[in-house]
Scaffold this active site. Structure first.
Site, PDB file in Angstrom:
ATOM      1  N   ASP A  98       0.827  -1.200   0.000  1.00 49.88           N
ATOM      2  CA  ASP A  98       0.000   0.000   0.000  1.00 49.88           C
ATOM      3  C   ASP A  98       0.866   1.257   0.000  1.00 49.88           C
ATOM      4  O   ASP A  98       2.020   1.239   0.428  1.00 49.88           O
ATOM      5  CB  ASP A  98      -0.967   0.012   1.181  1.00 49.88           C
ATOM      6  CG  ASP A  98      -0.275  -0.053   2.535  1.00 49.88           C
ATOM      7  OD1 ASP A  98       0.760  -0.746   2.642  1.00 49.88           O
ATOM      8  OD2 ASP A  98      -0.763   0.584   3.491  1.00 49.88           O
ATOM      9  N   GLU A 105       0.113  -1.060   5.976  1.00 55.31           N
ATOM     10  CA  GLU A 105       1.188  -0.429   6.750  1.00 55.31           C
ATOM     11  C   GLU A 105       1.004   1.081   6.825  1.00 55.31           C
ATOM     12  O   GLU A 105       1.267   1.696   7.856  1.00 55.31           O
ATOM     13  CB  GLU A 105       2.545  -0.759   6.123  1.00 55.31           C
ATOM     14  CG  GLU A 105       3.731  -0.505   7.055  1.00 55.31           C
ATOM     15  CD  GLU A 105       4.242   0.923   7.056  1.00 55.31           C
ATOM     16  OE1 GLU A 105       5.023   1.285   7.965  1.00 55.31           O
ATOM     17  OE2 GLU A 105       3.886   1.700   6.138  1.00 55.31           O
TER      18      GLU A 105
END
Length: 384
Positions: free
Chosen positions: A77, A142
């Site tokens: 991400d 994250e």
């Protein structure tokens, strides 16, 4: 010169993966790993309307279940690009200009993921039957709340009794040049939301009100001036910082009835969350505040003492970059804090980080193949 690491980095960058979306990045990586003998598991978690994609890929070694396990870890991400009109080119269309690769995720951290995959491929081409196991742990959570990503995978692995011996997290740790910094730990993060209750009233009649800003100001000043610990050889002293202050109705003639203060500790291994909480509550009680305090523990500090993993990584960096890396615990939190609860040796290493989270994020193309070579050399030192 053809660069497999550049090519894979670009493929990953073309998959928009704003947290918690993965955008197909993990599927692409799993498709590269399966022909090499990896068993790839999808360990998704979180809400049905916004699931977090997690990948655990494991290739067993010839040494059997007792053989050590080397893990590469990272996240697919990325943070949102911000105002598109401020970018020099489409943030999700990788663009080469003047020897640099531009686009969201170029440095944080799709280049590291590509380098890991290429390193594994090259290592196994030379060492097709390594004694130790190799694994890859990826998440799409994250950059977000980090509630259903690496922490979830680690819970699954712990329940299975899965051993982890060495882990390299691909965070962009380098400063002025590739290889100058390796993170061998991170400070803990403890946040608080302090609500101080007062009595709202007309500003011309303060005797009929109680101003929570005035009441809290001495306590906030003392919190800011407190020396929480002295740090140690690996960590700076613990810091306390206010991030947001909210009070008032917006009118200039109204005494507010409530003050809300958001603050954060970045703490060393010399302090514990419980001890910090107790000291804050004692201080607030001493100032006789009518308050409520809600806590959020973002992560405990972790530290990997110099050892086999940091030595192997440092030697690889010297061989490829001619640099002696500094071991550092600076910066924010990372998913290393979750992995460190399972794995005795966790370090972070990746490309230069000057542009991460910024408009026109970029990485020098000349960093990509050396980064893959560093990861490969580290594998060879520990796993072959």
């Amino acid at each position: 010169m053809h660069s497999p690491t550049l090519e894979l980095t670009q493929q990953l960058m073309r998959r928009p993966s704003q947290t918690p979306r993965d955008g197909g990045c993990q599927l692409l990586i799993a498709d590269r790993l399966r022909p090499l003998g990896f068993v790839c598991e999808t360990l998704d978690a979180g809400p049905d309307d916004a699931p977090v994609r997690n990948l655990w890929a494991l290739r067993a070694g010839s040494g059997g279940a007792a053989a050590p396990v080397f893990v590469f870890a990272g996240h697919t991400d990325v943070v949102p690009p911000g105002p598109i009109e401020r970018w020099s080119s489409d943030p999700f269309e990788p663009t080469l200009r003047d020897g640099r690769l531009y686009g969201r995720g170029a440095a944080d951290m799709k280049s590291s993921l590509a380098a890991m995959v290429v390193a594994i491929e090259r290592f196994l081409a030379e060492h097709p039957d390594p004694r130790c196991a190799i694994a890859l742990l990826l998440t799409s959570d994250e950059e977000g709340p980090a509630l259903h990503g690496t922490v979830h995978v680690c819970e699954v692995l712990r329940a299975r009794g899965q051993r982890l011996d060495w882990c390299v997290v691909g965070e962009p740790t380098s400063g002025a040049r590739l290889g100058d910094t390796v993170k061998n730990g991170r400070r803990g993060s403890l946040s608080g939301r302090l609500t101080v209750h007062g009595v709202q009233g007309h500003i011309a009649y303060p005797q009929l009100a109680r101003n929570p800003v005035h009441q809290a100001a001495p306590a906030l000043a003392e919190l800011a001036a407190t020396r929480w610990d002295e740090g140690n050889a690996h960590f700076p002293p613990t810091s306390w910082q206010i991030s947001n202050v909210h009070a008032g109705t917006g009118a200039t003639n109204v005494i507010p009835g409530e003050l809300v203060v958001d603050f954060n500790f970045r703490f060393s291994t010399e302090s514990t969350p419980d001890a910090l909480k107790a000291r804050v509550h004692a201080l607030l009680e001493r100032h006789a505040l009518d308050y409520r305090l809600d806590w959020t523990l973002g992560g405990e500090p972790f530290l990997t003492a110099p050892g086999a993993l940091s030595d192997a990584l440092a030697a690889a960096i010297r061989a490829e970059c001619g640099v002696d890396p500094e071991l550092s615990t600076s910066g924010g939190t990372s998913d290393g804090r979750f992995i460190a609860k399972l794995c005795a040796q966790v370090v972070e290493f990746g490309p230069t980080n000057a542009s991460i989270h910024k408009v026109d994020e970029s990485i020098g193309v000349d960093e990509l193949e050396p980064l893959a070579a560093i990861y490969r050399r580290t594998l060879e030192a520990l796993v072959a």
